[in-house]
Design a protein around this motif. Structure first.
Motif, PDB file in Angstrom:
ATOM      1  N   PHE A  42     -43.290 -65.550 -22.948  1.00  0.00           N
ATOM      2  CA  PHE A  42     -43.836 -64.189 -22.941  1.00  0.00           C
ATOM      3  C   PHE A  42     -42.954 -63.228 -22.157  1.00  0.00           C
ATOM      4  O   PHE A  42     -42.676 -62.112 -22.605  1.00  0.00           O
ATOM      5  CB  PHE A  42     -45.246 -64.211 -22.350  1.00  0.00           C
ATOM      6  CG  PHE A  42     -45.911 -62.863 -22.317  1.00  0.00           C
ATOM      7  CD1 PHE A  42     -46.452 -62.314 -23.462  1.00  0.00           C
ATOM      8  CD2 PHE A  42     -45.979 -62.125 -21.135  1.00  0.00           C
ATOM      9  CE1 PHE A  42     -47.062 -61.060 -23.444  1.00  0.00           C
ATOM     10  CE2 PHE A  42     -46.582 -60.881 -21.101  1.00  0.00           C
ATOM     11  CZ  PHE A  42     -47.127 -60.350 -22.263  1.00  0.00           C
ATOM     12  N   THR A 165     -49.398 -62.640 -17.591  1.00  0.00           N
ATOM     13  CA  THR A 165     -49.330 -63.309 -18.884  1.00  0.00           C
ATOM     14  C   THR A 165     -50.725 -63.559 -19.432  1.00  0.00           C
ATOM     15  O   THR A 165     -50.876 -63.985 -20.577  1.00  0.00           O
ATOM     16  CB  THR A 165     -48.579 -64.651 -18.769  1.00  0.00           C
ATOM     17  OG1 THR A 165     -49.192 -65.438 -17.741  1.00  0.00           O
ATOM     18  CG2 THR A 165     -47.116 -64.420 -18.409  1.00  0.00           C
ATOM     19  N   ASN A 254     -51.521 -58.885 -20.666  1.00  0.00           N
ATOM     20  CA  ASN A 254     -51.347 -59.476 -21.992  1.00  0.00           C
ATOM     21  C   ASN A 254     -52.666 -59.503 -22.761  1.00  0.00           C
ATOM     22  O   ASN A 254     -53.282 -60.555 -22.936  1.00  0.00           O
ATOM     23  CB  ASN A 254     -50.760 -60.887 -21.860  1.00  0.00           C
ATOM     24  CG  ASN A 254     -50.382 -61.468 -23.204  1.00  0.00           C
ATOM     25  OD1 ASN A 254     -50.255 -60.751 -24.190  1.00  0.00           O
ATOM     26  ND2 ASN A 254     -50.195 -62.778 -23.247  1.00  0.00           N
ATOM     27  N   SER A 255     -53.106 -58.339 -23.193  1.00  0.00           N
ATOM     28  CA  SER A 255     -54.324 -58.228 -23.994  1.00  0.00           C
ATOM     29  C   SER A 255     -54.215 -56.983 -24.857  1.00  0.00           C
ATOM     30  O   SER A 255     -53.323 -56.154 -24.665  1.00  0.00           O
ATOM     31  CB  SER A 255     -55.558 -58.144 -23.091  1.00  0.00           C
ATOM     32  OG  SER A 255     -55.526 -56.947 -22.321  1.00  0.00           O
ATOM     33  N   GLU A 271     -52.166 -52.263 -21.514  1.00  0.00           N
ATOM     34  CA  GLU A 271     -52.223 -53.447 -22.368  1.00  0.00           C
ATOM     35  C   GLU A 271     -50.945 -53.585 -23.196  1.00  0.00           C
ATOM     36  O   GLU A 271     -50.525 -52.626 -23.856  1.00  0.00           O
ATOM     37  CB  GLU A 271     -53.423 -53.365 -23.312  1.00  0.00           C
ATOM     38  CG  GLU A 271     -54.767 -53.478 -22.608  1.00  0.00           C
ATOM     39  CD  GLU A 271     -55.918 -53.566 -23.585  1.00  0.00           C
ATOM     40  OE1 GLU A 271     -56.687 -54.537 -23.499  1.00  0.00           O
ATOM     41  OE2 GLU A 271     -56.038 -52.672 -24.438  1.00  0.00           O
ATOM     42  N   GLY A 273     -50.542 -56.653 -25.117  1.00  0.00           N
ATOM     43  CA  GLY A 273     -50.863 -57.937 -25.731  1.00  0.00           C
ATOM     44  C   GLY A 273     -49.944 -58.307 -26.883  1.00  0.00           C
ATOM     45  O   GLY A 273     -49.696 -57.504 -27.781  1.00  0.00           O
ATOM     46  N   HIS A 276     -44.522 -60.840 -26.919  1.00  0.00           N
ATOM     47  CA  HIS A 276     -43.516 -61.843 -27.277  1.00  0.00           C
ATOM     48  C   HIS A 276     -43.411 -62.067 -28.781  1.00  0.00           C
ATOM     49  O   HIS A 276     -42.473 -62.722 -29.250  1.00  0.00           O
ATOM     50  CB  HIS A 276     -43.867 -63.172 -26.610  1.00  0.00           C
ATOM     51  CG  HIS A 276     -45.142 -63.778 -27.127  1.00  0.00           C
ATOM     52  ND1 HIS A 276     -46.379 -63.201 -26.900  1.00  0.00           N
ATOM     53  CD2 HIS A 276     -45.381 -64.892 -27.883  1.00  0.00           C
ATOM     54  CE1 HIS A 276     -47.315 -63.929 -27.469  1.00  0.00           C
ATOM     55  NE2 HIS A 276     -46.746 -64.954 -28.075  1.00  0.00           N
ATOM     56  N   ILE A 375     -50.605 -67.518 -25.685  1.00  0.00           N
ATOM     57  CA  ILE A 375     -49.363 -67.241 -26.403  1.00  0.00           C
ATOM     58  C   ILE A 375     -49.490 -67.647 -27.874  1.00  0.00           C
ATOM     59  O   ILE A 375     -49.198 -66.866 -28.791  1.00  0.00           O
ATOM     60  CB  ILE A 375     -48.182 -67.984 -25.746  1.00  0.00           C
ATOM     61  CG1 ILE A 375     -48.032 -67.558 -24.271  1.00  0.00           C
ATOM     62  CG2 ILE A 375     -46.896 -67.731 -26.506  1.00  0.00           C
ATOM     63  CD1 ILE A 375     -47.838 -66.090 -24.058  1.00  0.00           C
ATOM     64  N   GLN A 378     -52.097 -65.525 -29.881  1.00  0.00           N
ATOM     65  CA  GLN A 378     -51.602 -64.221 -30.311  1.00  0.00           C
ATOM     66  C   GLN A 378     -50.620 -64.339 -31.470  1.00  0.00           C
ATOM     67  O   GLN A 378     -50.554 -63.441 -32.318  1.00  0.00           O
ATOM     68  CB  GLN A 378     -50.967 -63.506 -29.123  1.00  0.00           C
ATOM     69  CG  GLN A 378     -51.991 -63.070 -28.086  1.00  0.00           C
ATOM     70  CD  GLN A 378     -51.375 -62.481 -26.834  1.00  0.00           C
ATOM     71  OE1 GLN A 378     -50.192 -62.703 -26.551  1.00  0.00           O
ATOM     72  NE2 GLN A 378     -52.165 -61.747 -26.068  1.00  0.00           N
ATOM     73  N   THR A 457     -43.979 -51.713 -23.462  1.00  0.00           N
ATOM     74  CA  THR A 457     -43.594 -52.263 -22.158  1.00  0.00           C
ATOM     75  C   THR A 457     -42.388 -51.534 -21.588  1.00  0.00           C
ATOM     76  O   THR A 457     -42.395 -51.090 -20.426  1.00  0.00           O
ATOM     77  CB  THR A 457     -43.274 -53.767 -22.294  1.00  0.00           C
ATOM     78  OG1 THR A 457     -44.429 -54.447 -22.790  1.00  0.00           O
ATOM     79  CG2 THR A 457     -42.859 -54.357 -20.963  1.00  0.00           C
TER      80      THR A 457
END
Length: 531
Positions: A42, A165, A254-255, A271, A273, A276, A375, A378, A457
């Motif tokens: 991630f 994460t 990570n949502s 967020e 999410g 990755h 991970i 998702q 991000t």
């Protein structure tokens, strides 16, 4: 015409100046030493993407990239697994299904976090790095019980960004005064069968308070001791670790509300999410590509992630899977960590390590059997693949429970499932189109964003740099006491006024009543005397 050309030139120059502001190179320290591969999968993209955008990135990590950009510098942390550090042999991870949330913290989370923090600060490459006269414009740390590393932001006088994460973090919510929303939002490691009923909400409240108090008044003190031991030059020169996290410029989690429970967040809790997950440019190995392409009834893919070994399944659980798989018309692809799997049916293929993102992205995948790690979950959501989840520990139970509530999968309790329940659950997903239909609907809304999670991000990281920590985004309530923030002192004052007013009126009524009653009594007495 002249004025038109001047306006065009001005617009172009303005755009170039704006672009320059966005792309100005910065020195960034990315601290991600935790050795679990799922965490690194991630987090790795952040440093690489920042480097590709021209920033000078230094990464403190256990896992080294083989061919990084020239402006991507790696500081190696000694590679050890958590079990080596907390003083024991690697256990059978499936046994952790028996642990309560409290036991998981005391046996794994707290000792593992302290051991990994010390391992990081004591690694020779890190020690050498800390001796150098470096400067950084931003420090990014994973928010995973390694709080002593936040001190690096203070050491380099740089804004601190923390990244989880996992999703929502109750500890961070409490200290920054973000609304807790305990009726609908669960503590990240809490296992609850019915989170919305009275007992579920009570348990959520209890565990949130329990975890926070242990972390705040015991665990952070242990982390402070590591700061004093390995960064003695900073003693007395830095805020407490609690203050550093409370005053972090930004927290990335990570949502995403399109799948996770919709939650109110402060502007500096963002967020990201599924950061990755992206369309991969990598091609599958030729044998795998052929297998997936030629499976006319589709493929069931099974993996318990990087930390849990399917090969350690108890014999009766393993046989349950094998017996169910051999009755399926679909091909089954299973991440199995040993060379041999006895009793393997003809439609089952195994691999010690499989390129999961590329496999799940294949259009022939009909079902993903998983332990519920975020991970992998998702990756399934991104590609519209239904799931069957067998959670073992940590956040896995909540992840699978949420998938079941949304309608994209089913939850199997590890301790309770057998061949019969496994067979019914797998066949229900494969033969009921509603799961695939819902998974595709969730896929559409998950991917329907103004920017990709990775672009989001990078935007916010560069935003913090451009705005020198973005102090104005932080909640002013974080500096208030709990009584002030919750307005209890104001409510108590109002209650006191109301009680005083009521007492006054009660007293007044009693006085009036006494006067009236006294007059009536005097009249009665006079009448009696006359008689």
């Amino acid at each position: 015409m002249l004025f038109h050309n001047i306006n065009v030139v001005a617009a172009v120059l303005s755009a170039l100046l704006l672009l320059a502001g966005y792309t100005e190179s910065a020195n960034i320290l990315h601290v991600i030493p935790f050795s679990a591969m799922s965490h690194y999968i991630f987090l790795r993209h952040i440093g690489l993407e920042l480097a590709q955008r021209g920033h000078n990135v230094t990464v403190i990590t256990t896992h080294k990239e083989k061919n990084p950009p020239s402006n991507y510098h790696q500081v190696q942390v000694q590679k050890k697994q958590i079990w080596e550090l907390i003083g024991g042999e690697r256990p059978n991870i499936f046994d952790m299904a028996e642990l309560s949330s409290e036991e998981f913290h005391h046996k794994v989370v707290w000792p593992g976090g302290l051991a990994f923090t010390e391992l990081t600060l004591n690694s020779s490459d890190v020690q050498e790095f800390l001796k150098k006269d470096n400067t950084f414009d931003l420090v990014i740390c994973e928010q995973f019980v390694q709080e002593a590393l936040y001190t690096l932001a203070s050491k380099y006088n740089a804004p601190l960004v923390i990244i989880s994460t996992f999703g929502n973090c109750m500890r961070h919510n409490i200290m920054t005064r973000n609304p807790l929303q305990l009726a609908t939002v669960l503590a990240e490691y809490l296992k609850l069968n019915n989170p919305g009923n009275f007992w579920g909400r009570l348990r959520n409240l209890y565990f949130t308070v329990y975890e926070y108090l242990w972390w705040r008044y015991w665990y952070l003190e242990k982390q402070e001791d590591l700061v004093k031991k390995y960064l003695p030059d900073l003693i007395g020169k830095t805020p407490s670790l609690y203050e550093m996290q409370k005053n972090a410029s930004l927290m990335l989690i990570n949502s995403h509300f399109s799948f996770d429970t919709p939650t109110a967040y402060l502007p500096n809790i963002v967020e990201i999410g599924g950061m990755h997950v992206r369309k991969s440019n990598k091609s599958l190995p030729e044998d795998l590509q052929k297998l997936l392409d030629e499976s006319k009834h589709g493929v069931v893919y099974m993996s318990f992630g990087s930390n849990i070994r399917s090969a350690e399944l108890p014999e009766h659980k393993k046989k349950a899977f094998l017996n169910v798989f051999k009755e399926l018309k679909q091909t089954v692809l299973w991440k199995w960590e040993e060379d041999v799997l006895e009793g393997k049916p003809k439609n089952l293929f195994t691999g010690k390590w499989l390129p999961q993102q590329e496999i799940i992205a294949h259009p022939n995948i009909k079902l993903f059997i998983t332990h519920g790690g975020l991970i992998g979950m998702q990756e399934a959501i991104y590609n519209g693949v239904p799931i069957v989840g067998v959670p073992i520990f940590s956040d896995q139970y909540n992840n699978v429970l949420l998938a079941e509530e949304v309608g994209v999968g089913k939850l199997l309790h590890y301790n309770d499932f057998n061949e019969d329940t496994l067979n019914k659950t797998i066949n229900e997903i494969l033969n009921n189109d509603s799961y695939l239909k819902t998974a595709r609907e969730v896929q559409k809304r998950w991917n329907d964003r103004p920017m990709s999670p990775l672009d989001t991000t990078i935007f916010w990281l560069e935003y913090v740099i451009r705005n020198k920590g973005a102090e104005y985004m932080k909640n002013p309530a974080r500096n208030m006491s709990w009584f002030e923030y919750t307005m209890l002192d104001v409510y108590a004052f109002i209650l006191l006024i109301i009680v005083a007013v009521l007492a006054f009126f009660v007293k007044l009524i009693l006085i009036v009543r006494a006067i009236v009653y006294g007059k009536q009594t005097n009249k009665m007495t006079k009448r009696k005397k006359r008689l």
